[in-house]
Design a protein around this motif. Structure first.
Motif, PDB file in Angstrom:
ATOM      1  N   VAL A  75      -5.961   0.576  -2.810  1.00 16.22           N
ATOM      2  CA  VAL A  75      -5.232   1.110  -1.648  1.00 16.22           C
ATOM      3  C   VAL A  75      -6.158   1.309  -0.463  1.00 16.22           C
ATOM      4  O   VAL A  75      -5.852   0.955   0.686  1.00 16.22           O
ATOM      5  CB  VAL A  75      -4.530   2.422  -2.032  1.00 16.22           C
ATOM      6  N   GLU A  93      -7.085  -2.086   1.071  1.00 12.22           N
ATOM      7  CA  GLU A  93      -6.004  -2.664   1.861  1.00 12.22           C
ATOM      8  C   GLU A  93      -5.839  -1.958   3.201  1.00 12.22           C
ATOM      9  O   GLU A  93      -5.610  -2.597   4.231  1.00 12.22           O
ATOM     10  CB  GLU A  93      -4.696  -2.603   1.069  1.00 12.22           C
ATOM     11  N   GLU A  94      -5.953  -0.640   3.206  1.00 15.38           N
ATOM     12  CA  GLU A  94      -5.807   0.112   4.449  1.00 15.38           C
ATOM     13  C   GLU A  94      -6.926  -0.224   5.426  1.00 15.38           C
ATOM     14  O   GLU A  94      -6.713  -0.379   6.633  1.00 15.38           O
ATOM     15  CB  GLU A  94      -5.781   1.614   4.152  1.00 15.38           C
ATOM     16  N   ARG A 145       0.700   4.289  -2.789  1.00 15.32           N
ATOM     17  CA  ARG A 145       0.510   5.703  -2.466  1.00 15.32           C
ATOM     18  C   ARG A 145       1.613   6.560  -3.087  1.00 15.32           C
ATOM     19  O   ARG A 145       1.366   7.660  -3.582  1.00 15.32           O
ATOM     20  CB  ARG A 145       0.480   5.883  -0.941  1.00 15.32           C
ATOM     21  N   SER A 181       0.818  -1.204   0.000  1.00 11.14           N
ATOM     22  CA  SER A 181       0.000   0.000   0.000  1.00 11.14           C
ATOM     23  C   SER A 181       0.853   1.256   0.000  1.00 11.14           C
ATOM     24  O   SER A 181       0.515   2.261  -0.632  1.00 11.14           O
ATOM     25  CB  SER A 181      -0.927  -0.003   1.218  1.00 11.14           C
ATOM     26  N   ALA A 202      -6.471  -2.069   9.097  1.00 10.31           N
ATOM     27  CA  ALA A 202      -6.955  -1.466  10.343  1.00 10.31           C
ATOM     28  C   ALA A 202      -7.899  -2.414  11.080  1.00 10.31           C
ATOM     29  O   ALA A 202      -7.828  -2.553  12.312  1.00 10.31           O
ATOM     30  CB  ALA A 202      -7.658  -0.146  10.031  1.00 10.31           C
TER      31      ALA A 202
END
Length: 341
Positions: free
Chosen positions: A95, A98-99, A17, A13, A103
């Motif tokens: 992205v 995945e984030e 970014r 990720s 979390a």
């Protein structure tokens, strides 16, 4: 090595970014280039026709963008947007996905870490029964099985991790059964075994015989400790595969569903009751017959010689040893000191 590990530990990720940032910067430069080029064209058209003698007011009017130029700029921006949208949208969604998953995973792991200790605190305990004292040997049929110093055998439930006796909870007042085990039952290298393995090594009486263990073989723990009642063997151990027995203890009620590992004693031989008549005393008393001493057999040669000299008890033997050692040596006609234990 540390640099390699650090490079490998960078998540995908972060790379996405960084790539999107570079792409956005490129798009920004492209848009700036389009705006500059659009402003440059009217200036070049004005320079190409200087002979027309345009006034300053006319130049200002030409610098003001026309409706046609505005429409062209908007169409160019829309074309750029349509060109980049199919590329950027999947990357941005990936992205973000995945984030969010990362979390959520961290949050669930924290919940398991914090709540698991409280919810599974009773399940994480490793409980086991344990005999607190050793048996008094030798053991004879028909005689009460006792611990050393003629005391009562004690059984306790302990925490295998800390070695502490469990004094509270349903396990501390569980009902326990004492059974007879094969003498060669050892478990694995760490002294562990399954319930089925323990049960398969329980010894039953021979066909046509009385129950192998008689008396009160059940006991109830009080604050984690229980006392074994009056129990005894009805048969010797000579007919078993290793000619030895063990005592075992298992929980039969009150464990609350928790696995409690069974207990076992060291292996021992059980002799017939008639052998107790010839049992040596440790230590002997002064009033004991002299053949209770080691190396002196009942009705044996040394016993008969001592009887002829009126040495019938342990007290008589010690008196002769103190008063007239040469006489005692003559009676034995052998290195007599090795018989005095």
């Amino acid at each position: 090595m540390k640099r390699v590990l650090r490079r490998r530990s960078i998540p995908d990720s972060a790379k996405f970014r960084q790539w999107i940032g570079n792409l956005a910067f490129g798009v920004f430069l492209l848009l700036e280039l389009v705006v500059v080029m659009s402003q440059k064209r009217p200036q070049e058209d004005g320079k190409a026709r200087p002979s027309e003698g345009n006034s300053p007011d006319q130049d200002k009017r030409r610098r003001v963008p026309t409706l046609r130029n505005v429409v062209q700029e908007v169409m160019k921006l829309q074309s750029v947007q349509h060109l980049l949208e199919p590329v950027l949208e999947p990357l941005i969604r990936r992205v973000v996905k995945e984030e969010v998953e990362l979390a959520l995973r961290k949050h669930l792991n924290n919940m398991k870490r914090n709540g698991g200790k409280e919810v599974n605190s009773s399940e994480s305990r490793s409980l086991q029964l344990q005999f607190l004292n050793n048996l008094s040997l030798p053991v004879f049929t028909g005689a009460r099985i006792e611990a050393e110093d003629c005391s009562t055998i004690k059984v306790a439930i302990v925490d295998a991790l800390t070695g502490q006796i469990v004094t509270s909870g349903p396990e501390s007042s569980a009902k326990v059964e004492v059974v007879v085990l094969e003498g060669d039952f050892d478990g694995d290298e760490e002294d562990n075994w399954a319930v089925e393995e323990f049960n398969n090594n329980i010894v039953k009486e021979r066909e046509g015989k009385k129950p192998l263990l008689t008396g009160d073989s059940f006991l109830t723990l009080t604050e984690g400790i229980g006392l074994v009642g009056e129990i005894s063997f009805t048969d010797n151990s000579s007919w078993t595969r290793c000619r030895r027995f063990r005592l075992g203890a298992r929980v039969v009620d009150g464990s609350g569903g928790t696995r409690v590992r069974e207990a076992k004693t060291e292996s021992f031989i059980v002799r017939d009751h008639r052998g107790e008549l010839y049992k040596k005393h440790h230590p002997p008393s002064l009033s004991d017959e002299v053949w209770r001493l080691e190396k002196i057999g009942k009705d044996g040669a040394f016993h008969k010689r001592l009887s002829r000299e009126n040495i019938n008890t342990v007290k008589d033997f010690l008196t002769m040893l103190c008063i007239n050692p040469p006489r005692l040596r003559h009676i034995y006609a052998d290195p007599w000191h090795r018989y005095v234990c």
